[in-house]
Write a protein that holds these residues in place. Structure first.
Motif: not given
Length: 479
Positions: A241-267
Motif C-alpha cells: 500500500r506504500g505506507l511508511g513511518p509518516a503514516d503511523f504513530r508507533l514508538r514500539r512493537i512487541d512480538v513473541g511466540g515465534e522466531i523473529l528474523s533480523p530481515s523482518l525486524a529491520a524491514a
C-alpha cells in the motif's frame, strides 16, 4: 513517600520469603511509580530493584533459586496430585531438595498436561479462567488460572513496564494476537488499565484492517503487540500500500511466540518508524516467568519469578556455554498457585552464553542467544551438524523476494536439507540463485516448489489463527 517505602518493603519481603504477594499492594506501587515519574521524570532505582531483583551476585542467585525451589516443591508435594506422585516415585523430599538433586525429577512435558490436566490443579487455588496454547506446535493444552494469578500477573507486568518505559500513560496499545490466547490478552488489557494506557484488542483480523487501525494518525496506536508471523503479514501489506513511518504513530512493537528474523525486524523498523522491535519470550504453561531481549540481542529469562535451567539436548545435564540446550522452567510459588508446573520442558532451544562475557545493560543476569526453535524440529544432517528452525527461517526470510512470513517444509535426507517453499518465494530470483543464497548461509539444500495456494499447508503459523470480520466479506445482495 513513607507509604511507598512500606509498600516496597512488603513486596520485597514477600519475594524473599515466599509469602503471597498482595496484588493491590503491587498496583499501588504502579501508581507510586507513575506519580514519581510525572514529578521527577524517572521512577527511582529503589522501585526498580523490586522487578530486576538484587540477583547480580551468583551466590545470591543460587541461594534465591534453592529457596524458591524448595518452597515450591513443598507446596506441590502437599497440593498437586501429579507432583505428589512424581516426587514420591523419585524419592524426593522437598525440605531437603538441592539443585544437584533436580536431575532425579523427570521434566514435565506438554503431553503430561494434555493427558491428565486435572491432576495438576491444586485444590486450595480454585480455577477461575482457562486459556489454551495455540496448537501451532501440536495438540493444545488447557491451562487454568486463579483469581489471584489474574490479579497479580498484570500488576507485576505493569510495574516492570513503567520502570522500563515500555508503558506510558499517554500510550495506546493495539493487540493483534488470537483472542483464544486468553491469558496473553488479559495480561495486555489489565496491564494497560493499571497504567492508564488505551488498549485496542483487534485480534487476528485481515492485515489490511489492522493497518487501517494502526494508520489512524489521530487515535492510532503507539504500541503494537503481535506475533512475528502476523507482523510479516502487516509488513507485506504496508509495503503493497506504500505506507511508511509518516503514516503511523508507533514508538514500539512487541512480538513473541515465534522466531523473529533480523530481515523482518529491520524491514518493520523502516516501515513503521520504530527504533526497535522487542522480541520477548512467553509461554502459557510457565506464566508469569518470561524473558526479554536486551539491546545486544541476548535473551534474559526472569529468574525472580522462577527457576530457569538450560539442559543439554543430548545428555539432559546442564548445558555448557555454546551447546544447544532446551529451556526448562519452574515458576515459583507464590506467583503460580492454581495449575503450577515443576521443571517444565518448553522444548525451546537456545545456546547458553558465558556469564563473564556479558556487557549489556542487564549483564548481571544469565543470558542465552535468541530462541532457535523447538527441539523437536531440529534437523540432524550428520555427526555434529544440526540445522535449527531459526537458521531456516532467517535464510528464507532474507531472500530478496521478501517472502514474509516464511512458509516452508524441511526434512533431513541423506545429510542434506530437503526444503519446500512456495513458488513466490523465489519468483524473479531463480532456482539456482536461491540455492547459492542458502549455500552462502551454510545450508546444503535440495529445493522443491509448490503452488502459492498450497503455502499455508507447509508450516502452521500464529497468523493462521485468523478471525474473520464482516468488513472483509462481500456485501450481500440487497443489503
Amino acid at each position: 513517600m513513607f507509604e511507598t517505602g512500606i509498600r516496597q518493603l512488603r513486596m520485597a519481603f514477600g519475594m524473599a520469603w515466599g509469602y503471597r504477594v498482595n496484588p493491590r499492594n503491587v498496583e499501588r506501587l504502579v501508581e507510586d511509580a507513575l506519580a514519581t515519574l510525572a514529578e521527577f521524570g524517572e521512577p527511582g532505582a529503589d522501585v526498580g530493584q523490586l522487578t530486576e531483583g538484587p540477583l547480580s551476585d551468583p551466590e545470591a542467585r543460587r541461594h534465591f533459586a534453592a529457596t524458591g525451589m524448595r518452597r515450591t516443591a513443598r507446596r506441590l508435594a502437599a497440593r498437586s496430585p501429579f507432583y505428589a506422585r512424581r516426587f514420591a516415585a523419585a524419592d524426593v523430599h522437598p525440605d531437603r531438595l538441592d539443585p544437584a538433586d533436580l536431575a532425579s525429577i523427570p521434566v514435565t512435558i506438554k503431553r503430561d498436561l494434555i493427558r491428565e490436566p486435572r491432576a495438576f490443579l491444586c485444590p486450595d487455588a480454585p480455577p477461575h479462567l482457562a486459556t489454551r496454547t495455540t496448537g501451532t506446535t501440536g495438540r493444545p493444552a488447557e491451562i487454568w488460572m486463579s483469581r489471584y494469578e489474574m490479579s497479580l500477573w498484570p500488576a507485576l507486568g505493569a510495574l516492570g513496564g513503567v520502570l522500563r518505559d515500555d508503558l506510558r500513560p499517554d500510550d495506546v496499545m493495539q493487540v493483534n494476537i488470537s483472542s483464544r490466547a486468553t491469558a496473553a490478552v488479559h495480561l495486555d488489557v489489565a496491564g494497560c488499565r493499571l497504567v492508564g494506557v488505551g488498549c485496542r484488542v483487534i485480534g487476528m483480523i485481515p492485515p489490511d484492517e489492522a493497518l487501517d487501525a494502526l494508520a489512524d494518525t489521530d487515535g492510532g496506536a503507539t504500541l503494537l503487540s503481535t506475533s512475528p508471523s502476523y507482523l510479516g503479514e502487516l509488513e507485506t501489506a504496508a509495503r503493497r500500500r506504500g505506507l511508511g513511518p509518516a503514516d503511523f504513530r508507533l514508538r514500539r512493537i512487541d512480538v513473541g511466540g515465534e522466531i523473529l528474523s533480523p530481515s523482518l525486524a529491520a524491514a518493520a523498523r523502516e516501515t513503521f518508524g520504530v527504533p526497535r522491535v522487542a522480541d520477548s519470550f512467553g509461554m502459557t504453561e510457565v506464566l508469569p516467568v518470561s524473558g526479554r531481549t536486551c539491546s545486544q540481542g541476548h535473551l534474559h529469562h526472569d529468574i525472580n519469578l522462577g527457576l530457569v535451567e538450560y539442559l543439554d539436548l543430548d545428555t539432559g545435564a546442564p548445558a555448557a556455554p555454546g551447546a544447544l540446550a532446551t529451556v526448562v522452567i519452574t515458576p515459583f510459588y507464590p506467583y503460580r498457585d492454581c495449575m503450577p508446573v515443576f521443571r517444565y520442558d518448553t522444548r525451546d532451544m537456545v545456546r547458553r552464553l558465558p556469564d563473564d562475557d556479558l556487557t549489556c545493560e542487564v549483564s548481571g543476569l544469565p543470558a542465552t542467544g535468541p530462541i532457535l526453535g523447538k527441539a523437536d524440529h531440529l534437523l540432524r544432517t550428520g555427526p555434529g551438524r544440526a540445522v535449527t528452525p531459526r537458521e531456516l527461517i532467517e535464510a528464507v526470510e532474507s531472500l530478496p523476494t521478501r517472502p514474509w512470513p516464511a512458509r516452508f517444509r524441511a526434512t533431513a535426507e541423506d545429510g542434506r536439507v530437503r526444503l519446500t517453499v512456495p513458488e513466490a518465494a523465489i519468483d524473479g530470483f531463480g532456482h539456482a540463485a536461491a540455492l547459492r543464497h542458502f549455500a552462502e548461509r551454510g545450508l546444503d539444500v535440495d529445493l522443491s516448489l509448490v503452488p502459492d495456494e498450497e503455502a499455508a499447508a507447509l508450516r502452521p503459523l500464529r497468523c493462521d489463527l485468523r478471525e474473520t470480520t464482516f468488513v472483509a466479506r462481500p456485501a450481500l445482495i440487497g443489503a
